[in-house]
Design an enzyme around this catalytic site. Structure first.
Site, PDB file in Angstrom:
ATOM      1  N   TYR A 316       0.814  -0.976   0.175  1.00  0.00           N
ATOM      2  CA  TYR A 316       0.283  -0.160  -0.121  1.00  0.00           C
ATOM      3  C   TYR A 316       1.182   0.916  -0.207  1.00  0.00           C
ATOM      4  O   TYR A 316       0.085   2.308   0.140  1.00  0.00           O
ATOM      5  CB  TYR A 316      -0.953   0.064   1.078  1.00  0.00           C
ATOM      6  CG  TYR A 316      -1.282  -1.063   2.285  1.00  0.00           C
ATOM      7  CD1 TYR A 316      -2.470  -1.461   0.993  1.00  0.00           C
ATOM      8  CD2 TYR A 316      -1.436  -1.694   3.440  1.00  0.00           C
ATOM      9  CE1 TYR A 316      -3.139  -2.446   0.961  1.00  0.00           C
ATOM     10  CE2 TYR A 316      -1.955  -2.832   3.681  1.00  0.00           C
ATOM     11  CZ  TYR A 316      -2.938  -2.747   2.978  1.00  0.00           C
ATOM     12  OH  TYR A 316      -4.556  -4.135   2.795  1.00  0.00           O
ATOM     13  N   CYS A 343      14.078 -10.949  -1.910  1.00  0.00           N
ATOM     14  CA  CYS A 343      15.114 -10.617  -3.567  1.00  0.00           C
ATOM     15  C   CYS A 343      13.683 -10.101  -4.465  1.00  0.00           C
ATOM     16  O   CYS A 343      12.650 -10.827  -4.837  1.00  0.00           O
ATOM     17  CB  CYS A 343      15.309 -11.757  -4.198  1.00  0.00           C
ATOM     18  SG  CYS A 343      16.566 -13.141  -3.238  1.00  0.00           S
TER      19      CYS A 343
END
Ligand SMILES: *Cc1c(COP(=O)(O)O)cnc(C)c1O
Length: 414
Positions: A316, A343
């Site tokens: 968000y 990653c």
């Protein structure tokens, strides 16, 4: 975040110095304050005291059993969105008769379990779901109490990913279709209309959208009552915002004034579904700095918490305060991106912060991490999920162990 304060330069949760918890339990670790959880719950219940609402804590914000048990002990009910959350509520000693069940995709099995447990209200989100609930009720020889979740089509003015009451949202029944669906439900033998529900979104910082939505919904409630539907409950949802940076959400008292003014003519028993406002600022995530790294373009601090532990920034674009557990003396602030080990390029937990450059081994806290933190944590990158600790005065205890490596493949077959 007044239960998390610096004393003599060391960040404490209530009376407990946070470095002591990090050293004993390791990092990353979520730490919650009993005092803050209790204070936030009582602030809402006292603000609404006159209306005597049912306060249903929204479990998905933070579903740790110890937190559910604490709220149940304060008299709270629960707002659930899955059979798993129902099982947690029951396991923590919560009362299904004070629990409401929302969500657009309840399965027949989840409905059966909830009806058997004696749930207060199914918040139904589509015509087909109402038919499915009717079938479950008839099969079990029961009438499932339901409220339609209507979509009031207001813009909650929050982040677009957490607005739920827009015309294009997947949530709720279109406002204009509600009257017809309640009428159809009269012929269904497996359900009974018991209330009306809405929830326009999360992290609301202004009261105007809430007032607009509830005024609309209260009008609909009265119209349905006039059509002789035996409604009792008006569920106003959750969504009250908290301060992460410099937001100024309505206080509990102001929120109560807005809700009560918009709904008082209905005579309904109010149901509230607060999540974030009870737990968000009652928790922090402790992390340790692993490395510093400088590229021609940017400066990074790599910490041992990642987006799998705290997803909100990646999901968000959320902001969490980031502070050292032991205050730094002096040093020049520079612009730093605080990143995790995962990653993914979105694994940035604090972007472009002005900080004295963190050092390897130093402990920090992400603030305001009690809501939608651990409950959204995953094992992505095969990372065991963090431990959780609950502080109470000078005492603290682990309320969820850190996952072990062998937990990562539990249930798998090679
Ligand atoms: C998530 C949710 C809530 C809680 O929202 P907060 O913003 O955490 O208060 C309440 N009701 C429903 C239906 C929800 O989906």
């Amino acid at each position: 975040m007044s239960s998390f304060v610096f004393r003599k330069g060391v960040l404490h949760a209530e009376k407990v110095p946070l470095p002591a918890i990090a050293d004993a339990v390791g990092t990353p670790t979520y730490v919650y304050s009993t005092e803050a959880l209790t204070r936030h719950f009582l602030a809402v219940s006292e603000a609404f005291a006159e209306a005597r609402p049912l306060l249903c804590y929204s479990v998905k914000a933070n579903s740790n059993l110890a937190i559910l048990k604490l709220f149940a002990g304060l008299g709270g009910g629960f707002d659930i969105v899955s059979g798993g959350e129902l099982a947690r509520v029951k396991h923590a000693g919560g009362d299904p008769a004070k629990t409401v069940f929302a969500g657009v995709g309840k399965t027949a099995e989840e409905m059966e379990a909830a009806l058997a447990a004696g749930i207060l209200l199914f918040n139904v989100e589509s015509a087909e779901e109402l038919e499915a609930l009717d079938a479950v009720g008839r099969r079990m020889g029961r009438r499932a109490p339901f409220a339609l979740r209507v979509n009031p089509e207001v813009d909650a003015r929050t982040h677009r990913y957490i607005a739920t009451g827009l015309k294009t949202s997947k949530f709720g029944v279109p406002f204009e279709e509600a009257v017809e669906l309640y009428a159809r439900s009269r012929k269904m033998k497996g359900v009974r209309a018991a209330g009306l529900d809405c929830h326009i979104g999360s992290q609301l910082t202004q009261s105007a959208p809430l007032r607009a939505a509830l005024t609309k919904v209260a009008g609909l409630y009265l119209a349905l009552k006039a059509q002789k539907h035996a409604l009792e409950y008006l569920d106003v949802g959750g969504g009250l915002g908290i301060t992460y940076v410099d937001e100024t959400p309505p206080s509990a008292a102001e929120y109560a004034r807005v809700v009560c003014a918009a709904t008082k003519d209905t005579g309904a028993r109010l149901v509230l579904e607060p999540g974030r406002s009870l737990v968000g600022n009652a928790g922090v995530l402790l992390t340790r700095v692993l490395y510093r790294k400088q590229t021609p373009a940017r400066r990074f601090a790599v910490v041992d918490a990642g987006m799998n532990d705290l997803l909100r920034p990646a999901l968000y674009e959320a902001h969490h305060g980031f502070v050292p557990l032991v205050k730094r003396r002096g040093g020049k602030a520079v612009e730093v991106d605080v990143v995790g080990p995962v990653c993914e390029s979105t694994d940035v937990l604090a972007k472009a912060r002005s900080l004295v450059l963190p050092q390897a081994g130093e402990l920090y806290a992400f603030l305001s991490a009690g809501a939608y933190g651990m409950s959204m944590a995953s094992n992505y990158n095969s990372r065991p999920r963090p431990a959780e600790v609950l502080v109470d005065g000078e005492a603290w205890r682990v309320v969820r162990e850190r996952e072990r490596t062998e937990d990562l493949w539990r249930g798998e077959r090679a």
